[in-house]
Design a protein around this motif. Structure first.
Motif, PDB file in Angstrom:
ATOM      1  N   ALA A  58     -21.989 -11.054   2.752  1.00  0.00           N
ATOM      2  CA  ALA A  58     -21.970 -10.043   1.841  1.00  0.00           C
ATOM      3  C   ALA A  58     -23.155 -10.078   1.021  1.00  0.00           C
ATOM      4  N   ASP A  59     -23.861  -9.400   0.438  1.00  0.00           N
ATOM      5  CA  ASP A  59     -24.821  -9.414  -0.571  1.00  0.00           C
ATOM      6  C   ASP A  59     -24.820 -10.469  -1.655  1.00  0.00           C
ATOM      7  N   SER A  60     -23.569 -10.343  -2.036  1.00  0.00           N
ATOM      8  CA  SER A  60     -23.097 -11.364  -3.390  1.00  0.00           C
ATOM      9  C   SER A  60     -23.010 -12.806  -2.893  1.00  0.00           C
ATOM     10  N   ALA A  61     -23.035 -12.961  -1.466  1.00  0.00           N
ATOM     11  CA  ALA A  61     -22.759 -14.215  -0.884  1.00  0.00           C
ATOM     12  C   ALA A  61     -24.032 -14.937  -0.385  1.00  0.00           C
ATOM     13  N   LYS A  62     -24.799 -14.155   0.005  1.00  0.00           N
ATOM     14  CA  LYS A  62     -26.384 -14.676   0.618  1.00  0.00           C
ATOM     15  C   LYS A  62     -26.812 -15.752  -0.244  1.00  0.00           C
ATOM     16  N   GLY A  63     -27.298 -16.852   0.320  1.00  0.00           N
ATOM     17  CA  GLY A  63     -27.905 -17.808  -0.335  1.00  0.00           C
ATOM     18  C   GLY A  63     -27.048 -18.796  -1.028  1.00  0.00           C
ATOM     19  N   ARG A  64     -25.956 -18.468  -1.364  1.00  0.00           N
ATOM     20  CA  ARG A  64     -24.878 -19.255  -2.249  1.00  0.00           C
ATOM     21  C   ARG A  64     -23.704 -19.615  -1.219  1.00  0.00           C
ATOM     22  N   PHE A  65     -23.243 -19.078  -0.310  1.00  0.00           N
ATOM     23  CA  PHE A  65     -22.087 -19.432   0.492  1.00  0.00           C
ATOM     24  C   PHE A  65     -22.573 -19.538   1.870  1.00  0.00           C
ATOM     25  N   THR A  66     -21.756 -20.574   2.418  1.00  0.00           N
ATOM     26  CA  THR A  66     -22.010 -20.838   3.854  1.00  0.00           C
ATOM     27  C   THR A  66     -20.614 -21.123   4.591  1.00  0.00           C
ATOM     28  N   ILE A  67     -20.784 -20.446   5.583  1.00  0.00           N
ATOM     29  CA  ILE A  67     -19.526 -20.660   6.409  1.00  0.00           C
ATOM     30  C   ILE A  67     -19.725 -21.725   7.537  1.00  0.00           C
ATOM     31  N   SER A  68     -18.640 -22.561   8.055  1.00  0.00           N
ATOM     32  CA  SER A  68     -18.918 -23.499   8.911  1.00  0.00           C
ATOM     33  C   SER A  68     -17.733 -23.857   9.582  1.00  0.00           C
ATOM     34  N   SER A  69     -17.323 -24.364  10.779  1.00  0.00           N
ATOM     35  CA  SER A  69     -16.126 -24.827  11.617  1.00  0.00           C
ATOM     36  C   SER A  69     -16.380 -26.177  11.958  1.00  0.00           C
ATOM     37  N   ASP A  70     -15.044 -26.786  11.843  1.00  0.00           N
ATOM     38  CA  ASP A  70     -14.833 -28.199  13.082  1.00  0.00           C
ATOM     39  C   ASP A  70     -14.004 -27.714  13.944  1.00  0.00           C
TER      40      ASP A  70
ATOM     41  N   GLY B 108     -13.037 -29.411  16.387  1.00  0.00           N
ATOM     42  CA  GLY B 108     -12.060 -30.557  16.815  1.00  0.00           C
ATOM     43  C   GLY B 108     -10.950 -30.549  15.788  1.00  0.00           C
ATOM     44  N   ASP B 109     -11.092 -30.265  14.671  1.00  0.00           N
ATOM     45  CA  ASP B 109     -10.053 -30.282  13.784  1.00  0.00           C
ATOM     46  C   ASP B 109      -9.295 -29.077  13.347  1.00  0.00           C
ATOM     47  N   HIS B 110     -10.017 -27.860  14.269  1.00  0.00           N
ATOM     48  CA  HIS B 110      -9.494 -26.388  14.110  1.00  0.00           C
ATOM     49  C   HIS B 110      -9.380 -26.043  12.811  1.00  0.00           C
ATOM     50  N   THR B 111     -10.525 -26.220  12.088  1.00  0.00           N
ATOM     51  CA  THR B 111     -10.878 -25.843  10.408  1.00  0.00           C
ATOM     52  C   THR B 111     -11.913 -25.025  10.319  1.00  0.00           C
ATOM     53  N   MET B 112     -11.910 -24.277   9.423  1.00  0.00           N
ATOM     54  CA  MET B 112     -12.910 -23.362   9.190  1.00  0.00           C
ATOM     55  C   MET B 112     -13.216 -23.568   7.696  1.00  0.00           C
ATOM     56  N   PHE B 113     -14.438 -23.779   7.321  1.00  0.00           N
ATOM     57  CA  PHE B 113     -15.005 -23.851   5.806  1.00  0.00           C
ATOM     58  C   PHE B 113     -15.717 -22.836   5.249  1.00  0.00           C
ATOM     59  N   LEU B 114     -15.599 -22.647   3.864  1.00  0.00           N
ATOM     60  CA  LEU B 114     -16.668 -21.790   3.162  1.00  0.00           C
ATOM     61  C   LEU B 114     -17.158 -22.798   2.012  1.00  0.00           C
ATOM     62  N   GLN B 115     -18.233 -23.185   2.116  1.00  0.00           N
ATOM     63  CA  GLN B 115     -19.054 -23.867   0.994  1.00  0.00           C
ATOM     64  C   GLN B 115     -19.760 -22.678  -0.037  1.00  0.00           C
ATOM     65  N   MET B 116     -19.280 -23.040  -1.243  1.00  0.00           N
ATOM     66  CA  MET B 116     -19.782 -21.740  -2.200  1.00  0.00           C
ATOM     67  C   MET B 116     -20.348 -22.817  -3.362  1.00  0.00           C
TER      68      MET B 116
END
Length: 120
Positions: free
Chosen positions: A60-72, A74-82
């Motif tokens: 979303a425009d509000s998240a661009k440049g500030r938020f990052t999605i990633s996943s592990d 092996g641990d079956h986990t998704m992340f959101l760095q804000m």
């Protein structure tokens, strides 16, 4: 039965950072990240970042440049760095994950929601 467990939310000051986690529970074969959504008080749930085969990763425009999605995977986990959080980011955050569990058909699951509050 809790299928996705969210963590990492809480209270943070303006300009601060949080990292949300979304872990699939049970006997997991694999995960397929679909994205993160949020719902502010009195408003409808909206996507922050979505992942699809057709469009790839879309922020979303509000998240661009500030938020990052990633996943592990092996641990079956998704992340959101804000990062660089503002009071406008205050909302309940939900994860959306496709999960293949042992002995079960593929399912699209939602997290229970986790509160993020940004103080001014």
């Amino acid at each position: 039965q809790v299928r996705l467990v969210e963590s990492g939310g809480g209270l943070v000051q303006t300009g601060g950072s949080l990292r949300l986690s979304c872990a699939a529970s049970g006997s997991i074969w694999s995960i397929k990240p679909y994205g993160w959504y949020r719902q502010a008080p009195g408003k409808e749930r909206k996507p922050i970042v979505t992942i699809s085969p057709a469009t790839g990763t879309t922020y979303a425009d509000s998240a661009k440049g500030r938020f990052t999605i990633s996943s592990d995977y092996g641990d079956h986990t998704m992340f959101l760095q804000m990062n660089s959080l503002t009071p406008e980011d205050t909302a309940v955050y939900y994860c959306n994950l496709g999960v293949t569990r042992v002995g079960r058909p593929f399912s699209t699951d939602w997290g229970q929601g986790i509160q993020v509050t940004v103080s001014s």
